[in-house]
Design a protein around this motif. Sequence first.
Motif, PDB file in Angstrom:
ATOM      1  N   ARG A   1       0.847  -1.190   0.000  1.00  0.00           N
ATOM      2  CA  ARG A   1       0.000   0.000   0.000  1.00  0.00           C
ATOM      3  C   ARG A   1       0.884   1.243   0.000  1.00  0.00           C
ATOM      4  O   ARG A   1       2.091   1.155   0.275  1.00  0.00           O
ATOM      5  CB  ARG A   1      -0.916   0.023   1.232  1.00  0.00           C
ATOM      6  CG  ARG A   1      -1.806  -1.213   1.378  1.00  0.00           C
ATOM      7  CD  ARG A   1      -2.683  -1.114   2.622  1.00  0.00           C
ATOM      8  NE  ARG A   1      -3.400  -2.354   2.882  1.00  0.00           N
ATOM      9  CZ  ARG A   1      -4.595  -2.639   2.386  1.00  0.00           C
ATOM     10  NH1 ARG A   1      -5.206  -1.753   1.596  1.00  0.00           N
ATOM     11  NH2 ARG A   1      -5.188  -3.784   2.674  1.00  0.00           N
TER      12      ARG A   1
ATOM     13  N   SER B   1      -0.785   8.457   6.732  1.00  0.00           N
ATOM     14  CA  SER B   1      -0.009   7.722   7.737  1.00  0.00           C
ATOM     15  C   SER B   1      -0.436   6.263   7.763  1.00  0.00           C
ATOM     16  O   SER B   1      -1.479   5.884   7.220  1.00  0.00           O
ATOM     17  CB  SER B   1      -0.219   8.331   9.135  1.00  0.00           C
ATOM     18  OG  SER B   1      -1.580   8.203   9.528  1.00  0.00           O
ATOM     19  N   SER B   2       0.385   5.454   8.398  1.00  0.00           N
ATOM     20  CA  SER B   2       0.035   4.065   8.689  1.00  0.00           C
ATOM     21  C   SER B   2       0.353   3.788  10.147  1.00  0.00           C
ATOM     22  O   SER B   2       1.236   4.414  10.738  1.00  0.00           O
ATOM     23  CB  SER B   2       0.805   3.099   7.783  1.00  0.00           C
ATOM     24  OG  SER B   2       2.194   3.141   8.056  1.00  0.00           O
ATOM     25  N   ARG B   3      -0.361   2.819  10.701  1.00  0.00           N
ATOM     26  CA  ARG B   3      -0.243   2.517  12.134  1.00  0.00           C
ATOM     27  C   ARG B   3      -0.368   1.010  12.323  1.00  0.00           C
ATOM     28  O   ARG B   3      -1.217   0.369  11.708  1.00  0.00           O
ATOM     29  CB  ARG B   3      -1.351   3.244  12.903  1.00  0.00           C
ATOM     30  CG  ARG B   3      -1.446   2.923  14.395  1.00  0.00           C
ATOM     31  CD  ARG B   3      -2.753   3.493  14.943  1.00  0.00           C
ATOM     32  NE  ARG B   3      -2.892   3.276  16.378  1.00  0.00           N
ATOM     33  CZ  ARG B   3      -2.615   4.185  17.303  1.00  0.00           C
ATOM     34  NH1 ARG B   3      -2.230   5.397  16.925  1.00  0.00           N
ATOM     35  NH2 ARG B   3      -2.747   3.912  18.588  1.00  0.00           N
TER      36      ARG B   3
ATOM     37  N   ILE C   1       2.124  -6.292   4.515  1.00  0.00           N
ATOM     38  CA  ILE C   1       1.158  -5.254   4.168  1.00  0.00           C
ATOM     39  C   ILE C   1       0.594  -5.546   2.782  1.00  0.00           C
ATOM     40  O   ILE C   1       1.308  -6.014   1.898  1.00  0.00           O
ATOM     41  CB  ILE C   1       1.824  -3.861   4.164  1.00  0.00           C
ATOM     42  CG1 ILE C   1       2.547  -3.604   5.497  1.00  0.00           C
ATOM     43  CG2 ILE C   1       0.805  -2.767   3.872  1.00  0.00           C
ATOM     44  CD1 ILE C   1       1.651  -3.561   6.683  1.00  0.00           C
TER      45      ILE C   1
ATOM     46  N   GLU D   1      -2.599  -8.010   8.554  1.00  0.00           N
ATOM     47  CA  GLU D   1      -2.805  -6.607   8.930  1.00  0.00           C
ATOM     48  C   GLU D   1      -3.719  -6.510  10.152  1.00  0.00           C
ATOM     49  O   GLU D   1      -3.434  -5.757  11.094  1.00  0.00           O
ATOM     50  CB  GLU D   1      -3.411  -5.835   7.757  1.00  0.00           C
ATOM     51  CG  GLU D   1      -2.464  -5.649   6.590  1.00  0.00           C
ATOM     52  CD  GLU D   1      -3.120  -4.914   5.423  1.00  0.00           C
ATOM     53  OE1 GLU D   1      -2.393  -4.370   4.591  1.00  0.00           O
ATOM     54  OE2 GLU D   1      -4.374  -4.896   5.355  1.00  0.00           O
TER      55      GLU D   1
ATOM     56  N   TYR E   1      -3.355  -3.032  11.884  1.00  0.00           N
ATOM     57  CA  TYR E   1      -2.882  -2.096  10.852  1.00  0.00           C
ATOM     58  C   TYR E   1      -3.993  -1.147  10.417  1.00  0.00           C
ATOM     59  O   TYR E   1      -5.132  -1.549  10.189  1.00  0.00           O
ATOM     60  CB  TYR E   1      -2.376  -2.877   9.648  1.00  0.00           C
ATOM     61  CG  TYR E   1      -1.902  -2.008   8.501  1.00  0.00           C
ATOM     62  CD1 TYR E   1      -0.623  -1.461   8.512  1.00  0.00           C
ATOM     63  CD2 TYR E   1      -2.738  -1.734   7.428  1.00  0.00           C
ATOM     64  CE1 TYR E   1      -0.193  -0.666   7.461  1.00  0.00           C
ATOM     65  CE2 TYR E   1      -2.310  -0.945   6.374  1.00  0.00           C
ATOM     66  CZ  TYR E   1      -1.034  -0.414   6.398  1.00  0.00           C
ATOM     67  OH  TYR E   1      -0.606   0.373   5.363  1.00  0.00           O
ATOM     68  N   ARG E   2      -3.660   0.143  10.315  1.00  0.00           N
ATOM     69  CA  ARG E   2      -4.573   1.171   9.816  1.00  0.00           C
ATOM     70  C   ARG E   2      -3.800   2.093   8.882  1.00  0.00           C
ATOM     71  O   ARG E   2      -2.615   2.369   9.114  1.00  0.00           O
ATOM     72  CB  ARG E   2      -5.169   2.000  10.961  1.00  0.00           C
ATOM     73  CG  ARG E   2      -6.035   1.215  11.931  1.00  0.00           C
ATOM     74  CD  ARG E   2      -7.350   0.777  11.290  1.00  0.00           C
ATOM     75  NE  ARG E   2      -8.217   0.110  12.245  1.00  0.00           N
ATOM     76  CZ  ARG E   2      -8.180  -1.187  12.522  1.00  0.00           C
ATOM     77  NH1 ARG E   2      -7.281  -1.958  11.894  1.00  0.00           N
ATOM     78  NH2 ARG E   2      -8.998  -1.720  13.401  1.00  0.00           N
ATOM     79  N   ILE E   3      -4.459   2.576   7.844  1.00  0.00           N
ATOM     80  CA  ILE E   3      -3.819   3.500   6.909  1.00  0.00           C
ATOM     81  C   ILE E   3      -4.738   4.693   6.689  1.00  0.00           C
ATOM     82  O   ILE E   3      -5.965   4.543   6.607  1.00  0.00           O
ATOM     83  CB  ILE E   3      -3.485   2.805   5.566  1.00  0.00           C
ATOM     84  CG1 ILE E   3      -2.686   3.744   4.645  1.00  0.00           C
ATOM     85  CG2 ILE E   3      -4.727   2.274   4.893  1.00  0.00           C
ATOM     86  CD1 ILE E   3      -2.114   3.051   3.417  1.00  0.00           C
TER      87      ILE E   3
ATOM     88  N   GLN F   1      -4.786   6.612   1.924  1.00  0.00           N
ATOM     89  CA  GLN F   1      -4.247   5.640   0.973  1.00  0.00           C
ATOM     90  C   GLN F   1      -4.408   6.131  -0.456  1.00  0.00           C
ATOM     91  O   GLN F   1      -5.489   6.519  -0.876  1.00  0.00           O
ATOM     92  CB  GLN F   1      -4.946   4.294   1.148  1.00  0.00           C
ATOM     93  CG  GLN F   1      -4.502   3.223   0.171  1.00  0.00           C
ATOM     94  CD  GLN F   1      -5.065   1.864   0.504  1.00  0.00           C
ATOM     95  OE1 GLN F   1      -4.502   1.137   1.316  1.00  0.00           O
ATOM     96  NE2 GLN F   1      -6.186   1.509  -0.103  1.00  0.00           N
TER      97      GLN F   1
END
Length: 383
Positions: free
Chosen positions: A233, A240-242, A345, A353, A358-360, A363
């Motif tokens: 991604r 951001s990603s987390r 990912i 994820e 996982y969070r984005i 995107q």
Amino acid sequence: MLPERSGSREGKVREVMRKAPEGSQDPGPDEQAPSGSGLARVSCHEDLVKALAEQFARADVSLRELQARADRAGGVRLPRATCADMLAGRRFPKKALMVAFLRACRVPEPQIPAWERTWERVRLTRMPLGQDPTTDSSTGAPPEDQRRTAGGTPPEGRGRRWTVGGAPAEDRRTVGGARPAGRGRRRAIVLAGAITVVVGVGLVLTAALRGGMSEGLPGDIVDVGHIVSDDGRAFGGGGSSRFTVTVSPANTGVRLIRRLDVGVPLQHATITVNGAPAGAWRPLLGDDLYKWRNQIVELPPHLTAGRRSLTIVNASVGSSDFNEFRYIVKHKVDDVWSIIDTIDIGPDHTADEAMHGYRIVGQGWLGTQTFAYPPRTEDWNIE
């Protein structure tokens, strides 16, 4: 993601990659062996090749070193050429060879039975209808210990075919020893076809090498073993990603290793750990030929010591999209670095994820890319 520019160099690379086994190897630092659930998803030869390639990448050693380890251990040998064929998907391995390979890659012994069961499951999918499950799937012949008696002489009826139940079918030869009509003709046709394929492949490779040299490039523009297919991604400025990863509270250091596509240059993002600033993914120059890299960032020890988990946030601060395909987490315990966690990912790894929360945000791209790592393994990793 930036569009790929067309050109003679890139065109040759893409042509080689199109002809190569997709995802034939997965270069990267050493990792833990796949979990049982990961092996449960292996259902065909291609899946098994990818799983074995991951172990080779995690071992972070050369084929020469694997061969030496097997020689020191005794038992089944690991010729480099045979291993290269296995990792490129050109040869389905015998179970004993695969087990020797895994042990040389330092896969823990308790995980070996799961690999053996996976091999047996895949082998059945490759077996022609009606073939005896006790035969060697790579040759279609009965195992050597069934072909010969203890004294080394062929068992009775060796010239016969065998059914699934193990009973001999009609004899291939007549009573006088002559072959049935047409068998020699069929063998000649098969041999001629094989020769045609070999000659054709040789001509293609020769043309590719000459083309590379004519452009001032090395003959081995792309090593097939360095080609990887991976999904990922990307997010743009302000995105951001987390995700959350596991570490040992006894750690005295943690490293994040990110696979990225450097075909998109100057990706820049800040890193926070549990809300505290922890560094940055510095911008890297682009490479339109060999696009895979593993970028390494070492986190401040005071932010990781005593923690069992770390919540990582990557926030893009550059003008280029920030892409991510896989993260490997290494921690240092008792002065030894080892892999403690991995997160894949991409749209094909949503379960992984979710496991890592996982969070984005923002995107801008998702999908799968097939690129090559640089020819020299020392150029794969960048700190």
